[in-house]
Design a protein around this motif. Sequence first.
Motif, mmCIF file in Angstrom:
data_model
loop_
_atom_site.group_PDB
_atom_site.id
_atom_site.type_symbol
_atom_site.label_atom_id
_atom_site.label_comp_id
_atom_site.label_asym_id
_atom_site.label_seq_id
_atom_site.Cartn_x
_atom_site.Cartn_y
_atom_site.Cartn_z
ATOM 1 N N GLU A 70 0.797 -1.174 0.068
ATOM 2 C CA GLU A 70 -0.071 -0.066 -0.104
ATOM 3 C C GLU A 70 0.808 1.128 -0.041
ATOM 4 O O GLU A 70 0.624 2.239 -0.718
ATOM 5 C CB GLU A 70 -0.998 -0.142 1.229
ATOM 6 C CG GLU A 70 -1.852 -1.164 0.957
ATOM 7 C CD GLU A 70 -2.838 -1.374 2.235
ATOM 8 O OE1 GLU A 70 -2.645 -0.993 3.275
ATOM 9 O OE2 GLU A 70 -3.795 -1.855 1.926
ATOM 10 N N THR A 71 1.852 1.107 0.673
ATOM 11 C CA THR A 71 2.827 2.357 0.645
ATOM 12 C C THR A 71 3.437 2.729 -0.449
ATOM 13 O O THR A 71 3.452 3.733 -1.030
ATOM 14 C CB THR A 71 3.973 2.049 1.558
ATOM 15 O OG1 THR A 71 3.408 2.097 3.075
ATOM 16 C CG2 THR A 71 4.925 3.443 1.792
ATOM 17 N N THR A 72 3.716 1.382 -1.245
ATOM 18 C CA THR A 72 4.342 1.548 -2.477
ATOM 19 C C THR A 72 3.370 2.319 -3.561
ATOM 20 O O THR A 72 3.736 3.125 -4.460
ATOM 21 C CB THR A 72 4.876 0.123 -3.150
ATOM 22 O OG1 THR A 72 5.894 -0.395 -2.354
ATOM 23 C CG2 THR A 72 5.339 0.178 -4.664
ATOM 24 N N ALA A 99 11.470 15.745 -10.884
ATOM 25 C CA ALA A 99 10.971 16.281 -9.830
ATOM 26 C C ALA A 99 9.948 15.042 -8.977
ATOM 27 O O ALA A 99 9.855 15.194 -7.783
ATOM 28 C CB ALA A 99 10.070 17.449 -9.972
ATOM 29 N N SER A 100 9.466 14.119 -9.886
ATOM 30 C CA SER A 100 8.518 13.509 -9.348
ATOM 31 C C SER A 100 9.022 12.078 -8.921
ATOM 32 O O SER A 100 8.610 11.151 -8.211
ATOM 33 C CB SER A 100 7.365 13.044 -10.256
ATOM 34 O OG SER A 100 7.937 12.490 -11.809
ATOM 35 N N GLY A 101 10.549 11.808 -9.604
ATOM 36 C CA GLY A 101 11.042 10.517 -9.276
ATOM 37 C C GLY A 101 10.562 9.509 -10.123
ATOM 38 O O GLY A 101 10.997 8.290 -9.991
ATOM 39 N N ASP A 106 7.252 5.610 -17.055
ATOM 40 C CA ASP A 106 6.622 4.988 -15.710
ATOM 41 C C ASP A 106 5.104 5.383 -15.618
ATOM 42 O O ASP A 106 4.419 4.578 -15.121
ATOM 43 C CB ASP A 106 7.285 5.789 -14.791
ATOM 44 C CG ASP A 106 8.645 5.184 -14.086
ATOM 45 O OD1 ASP A 106 8.625 4.063 -14.734
ATOM 46 O OD2 ASP A 106 9.333 5.621 -13.342
ATOM 47 N N LEU A 107 4.430 6.552 -16.231
ATOM 48 C CA LEU A 107 3.226 6.839 -16.321
ATOM 49 C C LEU A 107 2.497 5.955 -16.915
ATOM 50 O O LEU A 107 1.338 5.311 -16.815
ATOM 51 C CB LEU A 107 3.099 8.160 -16.983
ATOM 52 C CG LEU A 107 3.679 9.251 -16.364
ATOM 53 C CD1 LEU A 107 3.594 10.732 -16.956
ATOM 54 C CD2 LEU A 107 3.028 9.528 -14.987
ATOM 55 N N ALA A 148 9.296 -2.012 -7.498
ATOM 56 C CA ALA A 148 10.493 -2.180 -6.735
ATOM 57 C C ALA A 148 11.210 -0.672 -6.460
ATOM 58 O O ALA A 148 11.938 -0.729 -5.472
ATOM 59 C CB ALA A 148 11.250 -2.979 -7.479
ATOM 60 N N ARG A 149 11.011 0.270 -7.569
ATOM 61 C CA ARG A 149 11.599 1.419 -7.458
ATOM 62 C C ARG A 149 11.060 2.317 -6.417
ATOM 63 O O ARG A 149 11.606 3.448 -5.913
ATOM 64 C CB ARG A 149 11.813 2.072 -8.595
ATOM 65 C CG ARG A 149 12.719 1.549 -9.749
ATOM 66 C CD ARG A 149 13.277 2.244 -11.054
ATOM 67 N NE ARG A 149 12.279 3.389 -11.197
ATOM 68 C CZ ARG A 149 11.262 3.406 -12.227
ATOM 69 N NH1 ARG A 149 11.228 2.289 -12.951
ATOM 70 N NH2 ARG A 149 10.568 4.355 -12.375
ATOM 71 N N PHE A 150 9.708 2.104 -5.968
ATOM 72 C CA PHE A 150 8.760 2.999 -5.274
ATOM 73 C C PHE A 150 8.778 2.454 -3.820
ATOM 74 O O PHE A 150 8.027 2.954 -2.932
ATOM 75 C CB PHE A 150 7.730 3.486 -5.631
ATOM 76 C CG PHE A 150 7.831 4.559 -6.895
ATOM 77 C CD1 PHE A 150 8.110 5.797 -6.106
ATOM 78 C CD2 PHE A 150 8.529 4.293 -8.267
ATOM 79 C CE1 PHE A 150 8.288 6.923 -7.380
ATOM 80 C CE2 PHE A 150 8.459 5.438 -9.035
ATOM 81 C CZ PHE A 150 8.446 6.692 -8.565
#
Length: 150
Positions: A70-72, A99-101, A106-107, A148-150
């Motif tokens: 959930e955090t990811t 700025a967003s990482g 990714d979008l 995995a990156r987040f």
Amino acid sequence: MTQVSQIAPGKWIVDGQKVFTKADATEAEALAVAYPPPATEAELAAGAKAERAAAIKTDCRARILAVGSETTQMNIAQAGIVFTAAMINGSPRAEALAASGLIEGDLELAQSWKAWVAAMQTECRHAIETGDDPLWPEVPEGVAELAARF
């Protein structure tokens, strides 16, 4: 033999344990609480159906959370918000991504993830409604790496 005794108005002891307290309770009510009738076949079937539904929902949730906690998921959503805000404020796309990482692509992965989660939930509901075993959709390529990156 069942022993029932009234210890005060509305207070009954059945087989040595206080089991029922209600103003004006009768002996029959106390016995019904202490020894409820066995479940009917319909009640048993409804209970089994509810247990199966809960197990399928738990499995669906576990499969989604195995890809990203959930955090990811919140972190990815927040990154999307930061990216969108930067774009609205006139930042170039490269700066908004930084700025967003997020990185390029990714979008689209986040959209694939959202569609996969919706497909998982749809399959969960379908399996519960039909009684079929769920046929879980595959995780889209790249989604696990994004998580995995987040």
